[in-house]
Scaffold this motif. Sequence first.
Motif, PDB file in Angstrom:
ATOM      1  N   ASN A  59       0.801  -1.226   0.000  1.00  0.00           N
ATOM      2  CA  ASN A  59       0.000   0.000   0.000  1.00  0.00           C
ATOM      3  C   ASN A  59       0.827   1.267   0.000  1.00  0.00           C
ATOM      4  O   ASN A  59       0.288   2.352   0.109  1.00  0.00           O
ATOM      5  CB  ASN A  59      -0.882   0.026   1.246  1.00  0.00           C
ATOM      6  N   LEU A  62       2.946   5.290  -4.495  1.00  0.00           N
ATOM      7  CA  LEU A  62       2.008   6.231  -5.120  1.00  0.00           C
ATOM      8  C   LEU A  62       1.766   5.736  -6.536  1.00  0.00           C
ATOM      9  O   LEU A  62       2.679   5.633  -7.315  1.00  0.00           O
ATOM     10  CB  LEU A  62       2.629   7.635  -5.162  1.00  0.00           C
ATOM     11  N   ASP A  63       0.539   5.431  -6.810  1.00  0.00           N
ATOM     12  CA  ASP A  63       0.145   4.863  -8.097  1.00  0.00           C
ATOM     13  C   ASP A  63       0.286   3.350  -7.996  1.00  0.00           C
ATOM     14  O   ASP A  63       0.886   2.845  -7.070  1.00  0.00           O
ATOM     15  CB  ASP A  63       0.991   5.379  -9.253  1.00  0.00           C
TER      16      ASP A  63
ATOM     17  N   CYS B 374       5.557   4.056 -11.495  1.00  0.00           N
ATOM     18  CA  CYS B 374       5.078   4.706 -10.271  1.00  0.00           C
ATOM     19  C   CYS B 374       5.992   5.873  -9.919  1.00  0.00           C
ATOM     20  O   CYS B 374       7.025   6.089 -10.547  1.00  0.00           O
ATOM     21  CB  CYS B 374       5.067   3.703  -9.124  1.00  0.00           C
ATOM     22  N   HIS B 410       0.893  13.143 -10.838  1.00  0.00           N
ATOM     23  CA  HIS B 410       1.271  12.825  -9.456  1.00  0.00           C
ATOM     24  C   HIS B 410       2.478  13.640  -9.019  1.00  0.00           C
ATOM     25  O   HIS B 410       2.564  14.071  -7.867  1.00  0.00           O
ATOM     26  CB  HIS B 410       1.619  11.338  -9.325  1.00  0.00           C
ATOM     27  N   ASP B 422      -4.207  11.962  -1.727  1.00  0.00           N
ATOM     28  CA  ASP B 422      -3.740  10.731  -1.079  1.00  0.00           C
ATOM     29  C   ASP B 422      -2.615  11.037  -0.107  1.00  0.00           C
ATOM     30  O   ASP B 422      -1.830  11.961  -0.320  1.00  0.00           O
ATOM     31  CB  ASP B 422      -3.253   9.754  -2.168  1.00  0.00           C
ATOM     32  N   PHE B 435      -5.994  -1.287  -1.395  1.00  0.00           N
ATOM     33  CA  PHE B 435      -5.816   0.141  -1.689  1.00  0.00           C
ATOM     34  C   PHE B 435      -5.899   0.996  -0.419  1.00  0.00           C
ATOM     35  O   PHE B 435      -6.625   0.658   0.504  1.00  0.00           O
ATOM     36  CB  PHE B 435      -6.890   0.618  -2.683  1.00  0.00           C
ATOM     37  N   ARG B 436      -5.205   2.100  -0.443  1.00  0.00           N
ATOM     38  CA  ARG B 436      -5.341   3.085   0.623  1.00  0.00           C
ATOM     39  C   ARG B 436      -6.714   3.759   0.468  1.00  0.00           C
ATOM     40  O   ARG B 436      -7.289   3.769  -0.632  1.00  0.00           O
ATOM     41  CB  ARG B 436      -4.241   4.145   0.547  1.00  0.00           C
ATOM     42  N   GLU B 439      -6.755   6.461  -2.138  1.00  0.00           N
ATOM     43  CA  GLU B 439      -5.965   6.146  -3.349  1.00  0.00           C
ATOM     44  C   GLU B 439      -6.801   6.269  -4.619  1.00  0.00           C
ATOM     45  O   GLU B 439      -6.407   6.946  -5.574  1.00  0.00           O
ATOM     46  CB  GLU B 439      -5.387   4.743  -3.224  1.00  0.00           C
ATOM     47  N   LYS B 440      -7.945   5.601  -4.647  1.00  0.00           N
ATOM     48  CA  LYS B 440      -8.746   5.585  -5.876  1.00  0.00           C
ATOM     49  C   LYS B 440      -9.403   6.945  -6.131  1.00  0.00           C
ATOM     50  O   LYS B 440      -9.603   7.339  -7.269  1.00  0.00           O
ATOM     51  CB  LYS B 440      -9.808   4.478  -5.812  1.00  0.00           C
ATOM     52  N   ASN B 442      -7.997   9.775  -5.429  1.00  0.00           N
ATOM     53  CA  ASN B 442      -6.911  10.544  -6.015  1.00  0.00           C
ATOM     54  C   ASN B 442      -6.639  10.120  -7.448  1.00  0.00           C
ATOM     55  O   ASN B 442      -6.455  10.951  -8.338  1.00  0.00           O
ATOM     56  CB  ASN B 442      -5.645  10.367  -5.171  1.00  0.00           C
ATOM     57  N   GLU B 443      -6.616   8.813  -7.668  1.00  0.00           N
ATOM     58  CA  GLU B 443      -6.325   8.298  -9.009  1.00  0.00           C
ATOM     59  C   GLU B 443      -7.373   8.778 -10.015  1.00  0.00           C
ATOM     60  O   GLU B 443      -7.059   9.130 -11.141  1.00  0.00           O
ATOM     61  CB  GLU B 443      -6.307   6.763  -9.022  1.00  0.00           C
TER      62      GLU B 443
END
Lengths: 106, 579
Positions: A59, A62-63, B374, B410, B422, B435-436, B439-440, B442-443
């Motif tokens: 987790n 980032l991404d 990433c 990002h 995030d 997932f955090r 996270e989604k 933000n994505e």
Amino acid sequence: MEVKEIVFTKNNDKLIIDFLNKKIFYQDIIYNIKEDLLKKYLKKFMNITFNWQEEYINNTLLDGQSWEVIILYNDNSFKKYKGHNLTPDNFEVLKRLNDNLLQEVR
Amino acid sequence: MDILNIDFKSLIPTLVQAYTKVYGDEYQDLIEEKINKAYFFEYNNYLSLNNYVFNLKKVMARKYVIRFLKMFNIDIPPFSDYYSLNEDDIKAIKGIFNNALDAFLFLRNDIPLDAFKKGVELNDKTINLRLQLINYLKSDNKELTKEEFLEFMNSSEYASLVKKINEFYQVYQSLLKEYQEWLKSLEKIEKYIKSENKRMNDILAQATDEYVEKIMFLLPEALKQKGKDEVKNILFDETDISYDCDLDFFKSETLEEVRTLSASEDSIEYILLNHYHYLLSLGVEIPEELLTIKNLDDVNRYFAFLDREDIKKLIPSEENANYFSFLKGVLNKEAFNKFYLNKPEVKKYIKQNRKVTEVEINYLCKLLKSEDICVLYGSEDGKTIPILLYTINNNSFGVLSYTLLHEVGHIIDFSPYGSGFDYNDSPVSSYNKAFRRYEKFNETFNDIFCIEALNYLQENGIFLIEPEDLAIKDLSNRNSSHLTKKILYPLIAKYREQVVKAKITNNKIELTNYIGEDNYENLVDCLNKIDDLTRKGLESRLNRGINDEIVKEYYEALDDVKQIYANIDIYYNSKGVKK
């Protein structure tokens, strides 16, 4: 139990190996594959995934990239491995195996 | 653009231009500063590059097919995203080429056209191919059988069709020549792929040799006697050190799984299969009745067999098997690290970052192995900087520019605490622990703005990496689902300035001051729920008109979203900071 199908998904990329009909589906092309190639492939595939856990998660990045490997059996049961931002140590071995398989059938 | 060495530096002004257009002129300096601070690390994976090259050939092959057919007034619309041919198109291609790809992409010379080449022997295969093409070209649409065709070959109609086919053939040959000329432009990248493939195979072969060399003296006598080469064949056959070998299945951990029946039935069956293979290579067959283990009696019988004096001396001791497995792991890891650490791009990165530790290098190798794209945390002069790991993977064809813009999105939002909406210390999502929590959310925002940036560039004729004809047009479901994007559009429509500021400054307060913290968190929840439903097959259910639990949950979530936006309006009008 006999393997009917193996499905690999990584983000939007999907590879399907159909053992029943001896076909491979990948990026909108259907390839025929010989039985002996399938047998060799399966032997190596089982070797690679034998010690895999069901889930691999990181987790902290980032991404991210998500992946899934599903083995479908003849009795319609299945085994699933999946991950997000983390893969088993030998994941690349599986990638090499799959890419070599595609090379053989192309 | 050379995809082996993408010149990111040269793209920076365009990246700044695109995101300034999306976020606003007031952010231009910040965007420029953030992007310039980042380290762009492109690394190549030869296997994925191989696939990318194949896709390039596929696209080009299809173009030639279209050109060819157009010359004979067979008008096939350009393929978009490589899909959707109608029946007539398929008939045309099938008639002339059998399979469009065969002729150009696979350079097969047994297509129907080739069956009319001068000097081709008339046999069953060539007759069938000729029949295929003739049936396509005949004006009366009446398909001939093989027997009718043999007679038809004497007719004047056949002679006239053959004349037409010869014209086809001339055109085909010249286009084929052109295509083969184009293939030469791929020589550099194919050479690279070939050399990397060889390098990997050589490293693994060397490591496998080393492994066998190192364990020989500890092997059971019966195996040792066979000599190093034979031992290598028995243990690795068509594999190498990156695979398990029979010896691995005699280690304590594995035997314990059988002893205690803690492994699944399949796994136990697989372990025994490897034991069987091993002993068979030494001339001993495990009795069939021992190879099914379902209870502790079976376990005891099996291990009693392995404990027999004549069998025990053939198999490695647990201690030795443990060592073999450990050693293989070490050599395997060394081999892969050797492969990655000697890549020019990795050597350059390590050289430029003299303070990078061994732990970081190992972590980097792990990321390169998984083909991660990433943004990582790095440091320079005591400051945290973003490092963009970028590669072409099997998912990349047609989206290289999109992927870069997404990651740059990002980078622009990057801070020591997170990026965009995030945060590094965010808890996991209550819907999917992969997932955090944010996270989604933000994505999805990042994808929405990335697509805006990409559209701006493309509308102005700017294609960053791949040319226009390769770029995939519909990105609505790329990375994040269009169903999650949909629920954020109203927020962007009404609070765009606030959303952008919160995202770029990695500070949600810039938005929650206007819409309320509770409403924000509820929206995050709804998005996570819908995202999770898309992973359970929501989209295909909606497309097929299925109305099951998953679809019902989705519509309930949409109702919640509607209520959240109503609450946002109430909050803004009563307590919210005014725009």
